[in-house]
Design a protein around this motif. Sequence first.
Motif, PDB file in Angstrom:
ATOM      1  N   LYS A 248     -21.390  33.967  20.911  1.00  0.00           N
ATOM      2  CA  LYS A 248     -20.290  33.004  20.905  1.00  0.00           C
ATOM      3  C   LYS A 248     -20.563  31.851  21.864  1.00  0.00           C
ATOM      4  O   LYS A 248     -20.265  30.693  21.560  1.00  0.00           O
ATOM      5  CB  LYS A 248     -18.979  33.696  21.296  1.00  0.00           C
ATOM      6  CG  LYS A 248     -18.440  34.635  20.243  1.00  0.00           C
ATOM      7  CD  LYS A 248     -17.121  35.243  20.698  1.00  0.00           C
ATOM      8  CE  LYS A 248     -16.548  36.179  19.638  1.00  0.00           C
ATOM      9  NZ  LYS A 248     -15.275  36.777  20.046  1.00  0.00           N
ATOM     10  N   SER A 249     -21.121  32.194  23.017  1.00  0.00           N
ATOM     11  CA  SER A 249     -21.416  31.126  23.994  1.00  0.00           C
ATOM     12  C   SER A 249     -22.542  30.234  23.494  1.00  0.00           C
ATOM     13  O   SER A 249     -22.519  29.009  23.699  1.00  0.00           O
ATOM     14  CB  SER A 249     -21.804  31.744  25.353  1.00  0.00           C
ATOM     15  OG  SER A 249     -20.741  32.547  25.847  1.00  0.00           O
TER      16      SER A 249
ATOM     17  N   ALA B  64     -19.062  30.495  15.642  1.00  0.00           N
ATOM     18  CA  ALA B  64     -17.899  31.368  15.861  1.00  0.00           C
ATOM     19  C   ALA B  64     -16.643  30.747  15.246  1.00  0.00           C
ATOM     20  O   ALA B  64     -15.820  31.441  14.633  1.00  0.00           O
ATOM     21  CB  ALA B  64     -17.709  31.602  17.359  1.00  0.00           C
ATOM     22  N   ALA B  65     -16.495  29.419  15.423  1.00  0.00           N
ATOM     23  CA  ALA B  65     -15.331  28.744  14.853  1.00  0.00           C
ATOM     24  C   ALA B  65     -15.387  28.776  13.323  1.00  0.00           C
ATOM     25  O   ALA B  65     -14.350  28.953  12.654  1.00  0.00           O
ATOM     26  CB  ALA B  65     -15.274  27.299  15.349  1.00  0.00           C
TER      27      ALA B  65
ATOM     28  N   ASN C  86     -23.455  29.774  20.256  1.00  0.00           N
ATOM     29  CA  ASN C  86     -23.112  29.123  18.984  1.00  0.00           C
ATOM     30  C   ASN C  86     -21.598  29.035  18.819  1.00  0.00           C
ATOM     31  O   ASN C  86     -21.005  29.769  17.990  1.00  0.00           O
ATOM     32  CB  ASN C  86     -23.709  29.899  17.799  1.00  0.00           C
ATOM     33  CG  ASN C  86     -25.230  29.970  17.878  1.00  0.00           C
ATOM     34  OD1 ASN C  86     -25.902  28.944  17.827  1.00  0.00           O
ATOM     35  ND2 ASN C  86     -25.744  31.181  17.981  1.00  0.00           N
ATOM     36  N   PRO C  87     -20.921  28.207  19.549  1.00  0.00           N
ATOM     37  CA  PRO C  87     -19.458  28.087  19.432  1.00  0.00           C
ATOM     38  C   PRO C  87     -19.032  27.573  18.054  1.00  0.00           C
ATOM     39  O   PRO C  87     -17.988  27.965  17.544  1.00  0.00           O
ATOM     40  CB  PRO C  87     -19.086  27.107  20.543  1.00  0.00           C
ATOM     41  CG  PRO C  87     -20.344  26.355  20.837  1.00  0.00           C
ATOM     42  CD  PRO C  87     -21.462  27.293  20.567  1.00  0.00           C
ATOM     43  N   GLU C  88     -19.865  26.709  17.465  1.00  0.00           N
ATOM     44  CA  GLU C  88     -19.509  26.196  16.136  1.00  0.00           C
ATOM     45  C   GLU C  88     -19.577  27.301  15.077  1.00  0.00           C
ATOM     46  O   GLU C  88     -18.746  27.347  14.163  1.00  0.00           O
ATOM     47  CB  GLU C  88     -20.451  25.050  15.763  1.00  0.00           C
ATOM     48  CG  GLU C  88     -20.284  23.814  16.632  1.00  0.00           C
ATOM     49  CD  GLU C  88     -21.174  22.682  16.165  1.00  0.00           C
ATOM     50  OE1 GLU C  88     -21.948  22.914  15.190  1.00  0.00           O
ATOM     51  OE2 GLU C  88     -21.109  21.582  16.738  1.00  0.00           O
TER      52      GLU C  88
END
Length: 273
Positions: A189-190, A196-197, A192-194
Amino acid sequence: QNMKTRRQRLITDDDVVTVPTIVRAKEVTKEVTAMTGIAATAATVTTVPPNTGNNKRTKRIHATGGTSMPNSDSNSNKNINNCSSSNDVTSEKVNEARKKMDSLLSAQREAAIRVEEAKQEIIQAQNKLKTCEAKKESIQNEVDDTAQELTDLLLQVKSNWNEMYKKLVEYKEEHGHCDVKRTLSPGEKSANPELAALGAFVGKVRLEARKPELERMTGYIEPYKLIALNRIGFDFDPRENYWLENYEKLKSYMAEHGRGKMPSRRKSSLGVW
C-alpha cells in the motif's frame, strides 16, 4: 226357581219314585247349588266410588283377587306436566341452535362477499401490474438507447468516478484483465497507493452492482457507467466466474485423463481448487 219346581214335580203323592228318579233328582240339586254359588259370588263384588280429585291413591277391588290399582288420573296429570316442561326446554334449545346457525350463515355470506371483492382487487392489481411492467420495459429500452449514445459524452465529465474508470482502463491494457488486487500488505500500500485506491474502487463497483435495482438507480452506478464497464469486460462477480471457469477446466481434464482422475494439488491450481 225353575229347578225348584222341577224337583217338586219329581216327588209327589201320586208319583212313584224310582231309583233313576232319585239319581236324577240329586243331579238337578247339584246344578241348582252350583248356580246359586255363582250368583252369590257375583253379589259380593264391591263397587268403587268415583275419584274425588285428591292426590291419594285409591284401591279398586277386583273379583279375581282384590288387588289394588294406582290412581291413573294422578299419573296422567304428572305425565302431562312432565311433557309440557320437556317441550319448553326443547323449544328453548331449538331457538338457541337456530340463532347460532343464522349467525354462522350470516358470517359465511359476509366472508364469501369479502373473498369475491378480494378476487376482483387481485384482477385489477394484475392488470395494473401488466401495464406498469410494459411501461417500465419501454422506458428501460429508451434509457439504454440514450445511455449508449451519451456514454462517451458523460465519461468526459470531470468526476472522481470517471477518473478511476480511466485508470482501470489503463490497468486492463497493461494486465489484460480488470481484477485488481484488493488485499495488499502495508508495504504494498505504501509503495503503490494508486493500486490500493484502484482496488478499493473495483470492490465498491462490485458491491453497488449487487444491490437491488431500485437502490442502484439512486446509488453509485448510473446506466452509462454500467455500459462503460461492460465495454472493457469488467467482472462484476469474480468468485462465481472463477468457479465456473475451473469447472470447465476440470471437465476438460477428465475428458483427457478419464473420469475420476483428479489433478494433483501440488502441480496445478486446478488441483488446489
